[in-house]
Design a protein around this motif. Sequence first.
Motif, PDB file in Angstrom:
ATOM      1  N   TRP A 175       0.835  -1.205   0.000  1.00  0.00           N
ATOM      2  CA  TRP A 175       0.000   0.000   0.000  1.00  0.00           C
ATOM      3  C   TRP A 175       0.863   1.245   0.000  1.00  0.00           C
TER       4      TRP A 175
ATOM      5  N   ASP B  63       0.554   0.246  -4.384  1.00  0.00           N
ATOM      6  CA  ASP B  63      -0.474  -0.744  -4.681  1.00  0.00           C
ATOM      7  C   ASP B  63      -1.636  -0.579  -3.692  1.00  0.00           C
ATOM      8  N   GLY B  64      -2.708  -1.288  -3.949  1.00  0.00           N
ATOM      9  CA  GLY B  64      -3.841  -1.258  -3.043  1.00  0.00           C
ATOM     10  C   GLY B  64      -3.547  -2.042  -1.773  1.00  0.00           C
TER      11      GLY B  64
ATOM     12  N   TYR C  60      -5.528  -4.049  -0.247  1.00  0.00           N
ATOM     13  CA  TYR C  60      -6.132  -5.375  -0.266  1.00  0.00           C
ATOM     14  C   TYR C  60      -5.794  -6.144  -1.540  1.00  0.00           C
ATOM     15  N   ALA C  61      -4.754  -5.709  -2.243  1.00  0.00           N
ATOM     16  CA  ALA C  61      -4.339  -6.411  -3.459  1.00  0.00           C
ATOM     17  C   ALA C  61      -3.360  -7.549  -3.162  1.00  0.00           C
TER      18      ALA C  61
ATOM     19  N   ASP D 110      -9.488   5.530  -1.388  1.00  0.00           N
ATOM     20  CA  ASP D 110      -9.666   4.305  -2.173  1.00  0.00           C
ATOM     21  C   ASP D 110      -9.754   3.077  -1.273  1.00  0.00           C
ATOM     22  N   GLU D 111      -8.857   2.989  -0.284  1.00  0.00           N
ATOM     23  CA  GLU D 111      -8.857   1.822   0.593  1.00  0.00           C
ATOM     24  C   GLU D 111     -10.117   1.787   1.465  1.00  0.00           C
TER      25      GLU D 111
ATOM     26  N   THR E  99     -12.979   0.686  -0.727  1.00  0.00           N
ATOM     27  CA  THR E  99     -12.815  -0.731  -1.057  1.00  0.00           C
ATOM     28  C   THR E  99     -13.167  -1.614   0.128  1.00  0.00           C
TER      29      THR E  99
ATOM     30  N   THR F 263     -14.380  -5.581   0.418  1.00  0.00           N
ATOM     31  CA  THR F 263     -13.493  -6.445   1.199  1.00  0.00           C
ATOM     32  C   THR F 263     -14.136  -6.917   2.491  1.00  0.00           C
TER      33      THR F 263
END
Length: 474
Positions: free
Chosen positions: A39, A43-44, A46-47, A285-286, A289, A294
Motif C-alpha cells: 500500500w 499498490d492497493g 487489499y491487493a 480508495d482503501e 474498497t 473487502t
Amino acid sequence: MRFALVAVGVLVTAAIITHSLQRYGLSTLAVEREAIRGWLAGDGLYAYRSPMNEAGAALPPAPALLVAPLTLLPLPVAGWLLALTGLAALALSALVIAGPVARRHGRRRGPFVLAAVTLALLAEPVRAAIGLGRPELMIFALLAADLLGLRRAARLRDRSLAALLRARRSPRVALATRRSPADRPRAARIVHAFRNTLPSRYSGDLSESSKRSRREVDTSGGGTLRRIWANGSWAGAGTGLAVTFSATALLFVVYLLITRQRRAALTALATAAVVTLGMLVVAPDETLTWYGTTMWELARPAPVSDLDNQSLAGMMARLYGFPAPPVLVWFAFGILLVAVGLIRARSAHTEGDEVAAFTLVGLTAAVAGPVTTAAESLWMLPAVLVLADAGLRRRLSVRLPRSTRRTGTVYLTAAAVGYLILIATPAWSLRWNVPALALILLVNVLPWRQGAPTLPTARPAPHRRAAIPLPRGR
C-alpha cells in the motif's frame, strides 16, 4: 519477597509470550505487514495475497494506518511491540472487570488483578491474539474502558439521586412518586418526580451543592479533563473506536440503544463516523474498497468451514459439508441468538451487572458473527469470571436456601470446565465444535449478579395492621 515475585512474574510472562510467538509465527501480522508495504509503495491495501495460502489482509483502514509504522521494523520486533501493547490492554481490562470482584470479596485489588492477568495469559484466546499479531486485545480494552465510563456515570447518577432524596421535605414528593407510571424504571420515576415537585428552596440548595462539587473538582487539579474523567461522559468513545477496528462491535452500540444509554450510543456513533470520515480523507480508495467489497469477503483470511472458525456459521458449514453455511438457515438461527443475547444483556443491565451485560453482548457477537477464531473469543474469559463469582456468592451465602447453594456449586464447576477448555483446546474439540457449543450455551445460561443496591423510596409507607386479618368475602 516482593522483588522475587515480580521477577518470577516477568520471567513467566516473557516465557508465555515467546512460546506464543514461536507457536503461531505471527502469520496474520506477516500478511498484513506485506499488504501495508504494498500500500505504501502504491499498490492497493487489499491487493496482496500470501504466496503460501492465498490469504489476504482483512484489516480495516484505521488499524492499518496504526500498524503502518511497524513495517519499518523487523517482524520479531514488531511482534514483541504488539505483544507488549496487548499485555498492557489485558491488564487494563482485568483492572476494570476483575477489580470490583476482588473488592466485593474483601481481597486486595492489585494481587487479584495480577492473578487474573496471569490466568488469562495461559488461555488460548490471549495466546492466539499475541502469537498471530491480531488487535483483539486492544478492541477488548477499548470496550472495557467504556465499561468503566458507564460505571462512573452510573455512580454519579446514584449520588445525584441520593442528594435529591436527602433534600426532599414536601409530602408532594412521595405522592408524585406513588402516582408515577409503573412501567418506567424506578430510578427514572423517582428522579422525574423529584425534579417536578421539589420546592424552589430545595432546588436552590441542590444547585448550590452541585456548583460547590464542581468547584471542588476543578480546584483539585486537572480542571475540565478531570471532571470529564470523573463523570464518565466519555463513555462510548471506546466502542466507537472498536467499531472502526471490527464491525461486530456494532452490536455493543445496539445494546447501548436498547438499554437507553443514548448518550454513550451517540458518542460511539459519532466517534466511529469521525474516524471513518478521517480515513476517507487520508485513504479514500482503501476505505471505499473495505466498506464496499473487502468487508463482505468472509473467506478472505480462510474458508468459513475451516476448523478454526468456531462461530455458528462455521459450525453449520461443517455440519452441512459446504464451504459456507446455508444463508437462510444461518440467518434464522443467528437472529434468534442475537435476540436472546440482547434480551439477557438488557436484563443483566437492569439488575446492575454491567460486566455480565457486556460479556453477553460479546459472546453474542462472537457466536453470531461469520468468522470467530480463537483470538476473537476473548469474551469467554470474563464469562468464566462471572460464573466463578456467581458460584462463590451462592456457595458462601448462609442466608440462601440449599438448592441455591447447589446452583453455586454448578456455576463453580462450569467455570472450572470452561477455563480448562480455554487453556487446552485439542484438535478433537475443534472437530466436535466444543468452543462453538460453549459460546451458544453461555449466551443462554450465563448468570448475572445483583450489582445495584435497591433504591430507597421517597417516604416508606407506614405498616398498618388490617382491621379484618382474614380475606374478605370468603
